[in-house]
Design an enzyme around this catalytic site. Structure first.
Site, PDB file in Angstrom:
ATOM      1  N   GLU A  87      13.983  17.231  66.967  1.00 34.64           N
ATOM      2  CA  GLU A  87      12.708  16.590  66.660  1.00 34.64           C
ATOM      3  C   GLU A  87      11.572  17.550  66.976  1.00 34.64           C
ATOM      4  OE1 GLU A  87      10.889  13.710  69.349  1.00 34.64           O
ATOM      5  OE2 GLU A  87      10.550  15.730  70.085  1.00 34.64           O
ATOM      6  N   CYS A 119      17.106  11.620  68.811  1.00 39.98           N
ATOM      7  CA  CYS A 119      18.057  12.237  69.744  1.00 39.98           C
ATOM      8  C   CYS A 119      19.471  12.340  69.200  1.00 39.98           C
ATOM      9  CB  CYS A 119      18.051  11.494  71.070  1.00 39.98           C
ATOM     10  SG  CYS A 119      16.465  11.635  71.917  1.00 39.98           S
ATOM     11  N   ARG A 207       9.984  -1.786  76.637  1.00 42.08           N
ATOM     12  CA  ARG A 207      11.230  -2.474  77.002  1.00 42.08           C
ATOM     13  C   ARG A 207      12.167  -2.645  75.817  1.00 42.08           C
ATOM     14  NH1 ARG A 207      10.761  -4.235  82.121  1.00 42.08           N
ATOM     15  NH2 ARG A 207       8.644  -4.038  82.932  1.00 42.08           N
ATOM     16  N   HIS A 242      24.547   9.817  75.246  1.00 44.73           N
ATOM     17  CA  HIS A 242      23.143  10.240  75.262  1.00 44.73           C
ATOM     18  C   HIS A 242      22.517   9.890  76.619  1.00 44.73           C
ATOM     19  CE1 HIS A 242      19.132  11.189  74.289  1.00 44.73           C
ATOM     20  NE2 HIS A 242      18.716   9.937  74.292  1.00 44.73           N
ATOM     21  N   LYS A 247      19.876   6.460  84.476  1.00 36.86           N
ATOM     22  CA  LYS A 247      20.406   5.105  84.576  1.00 36.86           C
ATOM     23  C   LYS A 247      21.171   4.644  83.332  1.00 36.86           C
ATOM     24  CE  LYS A 247      17.990   1.001  84.580  1.00 36.86           C
ATOM     25  NZ  LYS A 247      16.731   0.282  84.848  1.00 36.86           N
ATOM     26  N   SER A 304      16.908   7.316  68.287  1.00 37.96           N
ATOM     27  CA  SER A 304      15.990   6.222  68.015  1.00 37.96           C
ATOM     28  C   SER A 304      15.758   6.093  66.528  1.00 37.96           C
ATOM     29  CB  SER A 304      14.660   6.470  68.731  1.00 37.96           C
ATOM     30  OG  SER A 304      14.859   6.363  70.113  1.00 37.96           O
TER      31      SER A 304
END
Ligand SMILES: [Zn+2]
Lengths: 353, 133
Positions: A87, A119, A207, A242, A247, A304
């Site tokens: 990107e 990504c 979110r 990915h 987390k 995305s």
């Protein structure tokens, strides 16, 4: 539900190469500039990689591509496609692959359009290369996922948007270091993250980026692939997903039934951040560095927009000879020179004369 | 640097392509039409390995406009393993880490971008060898 993807001819990875720039900035340093005392314990990673002032997706792709060529030990002229997923292509119009193919001596009998899918642009290039070689069109094809990602100063993305990636040479299974068992790609229209034309920094859906985007797409791709290959989590030695932060990949792995032993080797984001199109595949190169013949490795990207490509590879005897011919991924991770925010801001064009 | 010149020099800049004399074996970089050693015109393209050592180096603070954004930067005389000495920028290294005799390898890096809308020029620089394991 759906058939998994498998080419007519058996194919695999005949060479792979990693690249991460030497510079790092601490997440606490970014926090110090934008949030003062209010940083606390919720920084998404420890530090991220920063490209040097003379580096971009083209130069970094050349570095990773050279490493892949060293491991493959083939004549670069036999590579008939070079696709770079990113990107952060330096030009809006002029493919990065034109410069990289010239520098790697792959030119001129090659195709070389840029890939773009946030990504997962790197695994998108891998899918194309697997198909190109698997159909018999070409003996070898090179796929690269590389980024010098940027976040708006002070934005949550700035803590993680990093630089690095990997290159793969796809070729016949008989020469492979890791043979492809099967793949699955899953894509829906999900606007979780995007950048409009002429905008310098991307926008994200806060979110919205978690459940409907990252988790849903990787889950669908990985579960369909495992069902199609009749495999369960315990059949894999390593996985690399990915890694937008520390987390998400852990949470995804555990939900799908994978253990810490399976995901730790390929989990690099805590130390270098999210290298976007290079993220899952750079983790994958770290697992190849560690793998032994017969090991099965699961690779799953997330891009995305949104989508995920999942692949299952089985390591062959040939990997043992190839590993040491180029720097290991860990070597790049451990090579670190920490810079402060001012240096980083100058290099990344956040301040200009 | 104008576009035609950059285009002509791309193999030199990206792959250290010089020449080797087919009569006496003398290596040249940049490439030559006539051998400086034996005057032979039989010169064949030759890509240098890119491995060498630092003969000497200095830090540049004052420079021409197109490199202003990069100061301070390091420039070195590099002895290539084939026996040719060239001038190039050092990269990925701080001045206090450089030593005379230090082994280096060629990498392709950005030289400069021609403003905000012109071409980006790439070429060789040298850095400490990526040892690797
Ligand atoms: Zn001669």
């Amino acid at each position: 539900m759906n058939d998994i993807l498998r080419p007519i001819k058996s194919v695999g990875i005949v060479g792979y190469g990693a690249y991460v720039p030497r510079y790092r900035i601490k997440a606490s340093e970014i926090s110090r500039v934008w949030r003062g005392e209010q940083d606390g314990n919720h920084l998404p990673i420890k530090q991220k990689s920063v490209p040097g002032p003379d580096e971009d997706t083209i130069t970094m792709s050349i570095e990773a591509g050279k490493n892949a060529l060293k491991r493959a030990a083939i004549n670069p002229k036999k590579i008939r496609a070079l696709w770079i997923g990113s990107e952060s292509h330096p030009y809006a119009v002029k493919p990065s692959g034109t410069v990289v193919a010239q520098a790697l001596d792959i030119f001129p009998a090659n195709t070389s359009g840029d890939m773009e899918f946030a990504c997962k642009a790197g695994t998108e290039a891998m899918q194309a290369a697997l198909g190109y070689v698997g159909s018999g069109m070409a003996q070898y094809a090179m796929a690269v996922g590389m980024d010098t990602a940027q976040g708006r100063p002070g934005d949550a993305l700035e803590y993680t948007a990093a630089a690095g990636g990997a290159a793969f040479i796809i070729g016949p299974a008989s020469e492979a270091l890791a043979e492809l068992e099967g793949a699955f790609s899953y894509v829906t229209d999900t606007p979780d993250f995007f950048r409009r034309n002429y905008e310098k920094y991307p926008q994200h859906g806060n979110r919205f980026t978690g459940d409907p985007a990252y988790f849903h797409h990787i889950r669908a791709a990985v579960q369909t692939l495992m069902e199609g290959l009749n495999l369960k989590p315990s059949n894999f030695k390593y996985i690399s997903f990915h890694q937008p932060n520390s987390k998400f990949p852990r949470k995804m792995a555990e939900e799908l039934g994978f253990t810490k032993e399976q995901y730790t080797t390929g989990l690099l984001s805590p130390l270098i951040g999210n290298v976007y199109a290079g993220s899952s595949i750079l983790g994958f190169t770290a697992t190849l560095d560690a793998a032994q013949p017969g090991d099965r490795i699961l690779l799953a990207s997330f891009g995305s927009g949104a989508g995920s490509d999942a692949f299952s590879f089985v390591v062959t005897e040939r990997l043992l000879q190839a590993k040491a011919k180029a720097p290991s991924t860990r070597w790049y991770i451990q090579r670190e020179t920490v810079v402060d925010y001012t240096t980083y801001a100058r290099w990344r064009g956040k301040i200009r004369k | 640097m104008d576009i035609p010149r950059y285009w002509r020099l791309k193999d030199q800049r990206y792959r250290l392509q010089g020449t080797v004399c087919e009569d006496c074996g003398h290596y040249s970089f940049p490439p030559r039409l006539v051998c400086p050693n034996c005057k032979s015109k039989r010169q064949k393209p030759f890509a240098f390995s890119g491995k060498g050592t630092v003969f000497s180096f200095t830090t540049i603070y004052q420079t021409i406009e197109r490199y202003q954004d990069q100061v301070p930067y390091l420039v070195a005389l590099i002895d290539l393993e084939e026996g040719v000495r060239i001038t190039a920028q050092l990269t990925d290294v701080d001045s206090d880490e450089v030593e005379i005799g230090m082994p280096v390898e060629m990498v392709v890096r950005k030289f400069y971008a021609d403003g905000d809308n012109g071409p980006i020029f790439y070429g060789y620089k040298f850095r400490p060898i990526a040892t690797g394991s």
